[in-house]
Design an enzyme around this catalytic site. Structure first.
Site, PDB file in Angstrom:
ATOM      1  N   HIS A 177      -6.114  -1.658 -16.276  1.00  0.00           N
ATOM      2  CA  HIS A 177      -6.093  -1.129 -14.905  1.00  0.00           C
ATOM      3  C   HIS A 177      -5.811   0.379 -14.909  1.00  0.00           C
ATOM      4  CE1 HIS A 177      -6.072  -1.601 -10.609  1.00  0.00           C
ATOM      5  NE2 HIS A 177      -4.778  -1.379 -10.446  1.00  0.00           N
ATOM      6  N   HIS A 223      -0.238  -8.004  -6.184  1.00  0.00           N
ATOM      7  CA  HIS A 223       0.494  -7.026  -7.007  1.00  0.00           C
ATOM      8  C   HIS A 223       1.873  -7.582  -7.359  1.00  0.00           C
ATOM      9  CE1 HIS A 223      -2.522  -4.754  -4.739  1.00  0.00           C
ATOM     10  NE2 HIS A 223      -2.524  -3.910  -5.749  1.00  0.00           N
ATOM     11  N   HIS A 279      -3.139   5.000 -12.922  1.00  0.00           N
ATOM     12  CA  HIS A 279      -3.607   4.555 -11.599  1.00  0.00           C
ATOM     13  C   HIS A 279      -4.226   5.662 -10.746  1.00  0.00           C
ATOM     14  CE1 HIS A 279      -3.661   1.961  -7.985  1.00  0.00           C
ATOM     15  NE2 HIS A 279      -3.529   0.990  -8.830  1.00  0.00           N
ATOM     16  N   ASP A 315      -2.000  -6.962 -10.072  1.00  0.00           N
ATOM     17  CA  ASP A 315      -2.224  -5.603 -10.567  1.00  0.00           C
ATOM     18  C   ASP A 315      -0.935  -4.789 -10.656  1.00  0.00           C
ATOM     19  OD1 ASP A 315      -4.815  -6.444 -10.279  1.00  0.00           O
ATOM     20  OD2 ASP A 315      -5.459  -4.726  -9.079  1.00  0.00           O
TER      21      ASP A 315
HETATM   22 NI    NI Z   1      -3.687  -1.021  -8.643  1.00  0.00          NI
END
Ligand code: NI
Length: 282
Positions: free
Chosen positions: A126, A221, A130, A72
């Site tokens: 995504h 990530h 954020h 991510d």
């Molecule tokens: Ni994230």
């Protein structure tokens, strides 16, 4: 045995009748339907949570050793070169990954978006900046998602069909309309190494390796160097265990549906159990 059982039930009924108040005795002596398991009513409206569950996946029930590793918050370029380093590692092992991109970063690093797709990986949405979508208006959520779709399409021509809300945070109602309006499956995870806390590469690796099961969706990530540093060990260990890395959509395509729940022991009120009681009673 059968006679004993009947006699016992008769005794029970008498005892119940005696215990009942006059008002209650007007009701049938048979046990009331348990409140905890109401009979399903045809056409009854379903709860938003039940519908949202059908578009949300934290893992997939599969028949083989298939897993999806997801990264991510990227793409991550600049001096750390994290995403390119990760793509190099994946290419070396012929491993397919899934990237949930931040729209801002996709717009900033279009070449990385293109490389991810060119090498057979999947890309998902995504959000653009954020935020915690669960606390936002529908209008703001739609904008976050649409801007990210536009950024990814602008960078690569590819239109994502999966999305992951930041922090996994989205209400059941939001998941339903977002899935419907954007044609998304909502992807959460079942393995979380908490790599964003930067516990060190070997800890990240150990957490992923020990928690992964067939059908797992693993969260990581690629904006953290330590996470990318953990991947040679993770890839080698999971490959050695026989796992096969596929994209999220490939994993979803193998879905056998909800796993069968283990059979419960016979209910206490079942005839078999009732018949067994007298024989063990003096
Ligand atoms: Ni994230």
């Amino acid at each position: 045995m059968a006679r004993h059982a009947l006699f016992f039930i008769l005794l029970l009924s008498l005892a119940q009748a005696r215990a009942q108040t006059p008002a209650a005795s007007a009701t049938p002596a048979t046990p009331a339907t348990p409140v905890s398991s109401p009979a399903p009513v045809a056409g009854a409206p379903k709860q938003p949570g039940a519908i949202a569950a059908k578009v949300t996946f934290s893992r997939v029930n599969v028949d083989g050793p298939y897993i999806a590793m997801t990264f991510d918050d990227g793409p991550s370029g600049g001096s750390t070169n994290n995403t390119n380093r990760l793509l190099d590692l994946a290419a070396k092992k012929h491993i397919k990954l899934t990237f949930f991109l931040i729209g801002e970063n996709a717009a900033h690093y279009p070449q990385l978006v293109q490389r991810e797709l060119a090498e057979g990986h999947q890309i998902g949405n995504h959000s653009y900046t954020h935020p915690n979508l669960a606390k936002m208006s529908d209008e703001a959520v739609r904008s976050e998602i649409q801007k990210t779709q536009d950024a990814i399409i602008g960078a690569s021509g590819y239109k994502p069909v999966i999305m992951r809300p930041p922090y996994g945070s989205m209400t059941a109602r939001q998941r339903i309309w977002v899935a419907h309006d954007f044609g998304f499956k909502i992807i959460i995870w079942d393995v979380d190494p908490l790599d964003w806390k930067r516990p060190g590469s070997s800890v990240v690796a150990q957490r992923i390796i020990s928690a992964t099961r067939p059908g797992s969706i693993i969260l990581s990530h690629d904006i953290h160097s330590g996470t990318v540093d953990a991947m040679p060990q993770v890839f080698d260990a999971l490959l050695a265990k026989g796992y096969k890395f596929v994209t999220v959509s490939e994993l979803l395509a193998m879905d056998k549906g909800p796993a069968a729940k283990p059979k419960k022991p016979a209910a206490a009120a079942s005839p078999a159990t009732a018949a067994a009681i007298p024989s063990s009673t003096p």
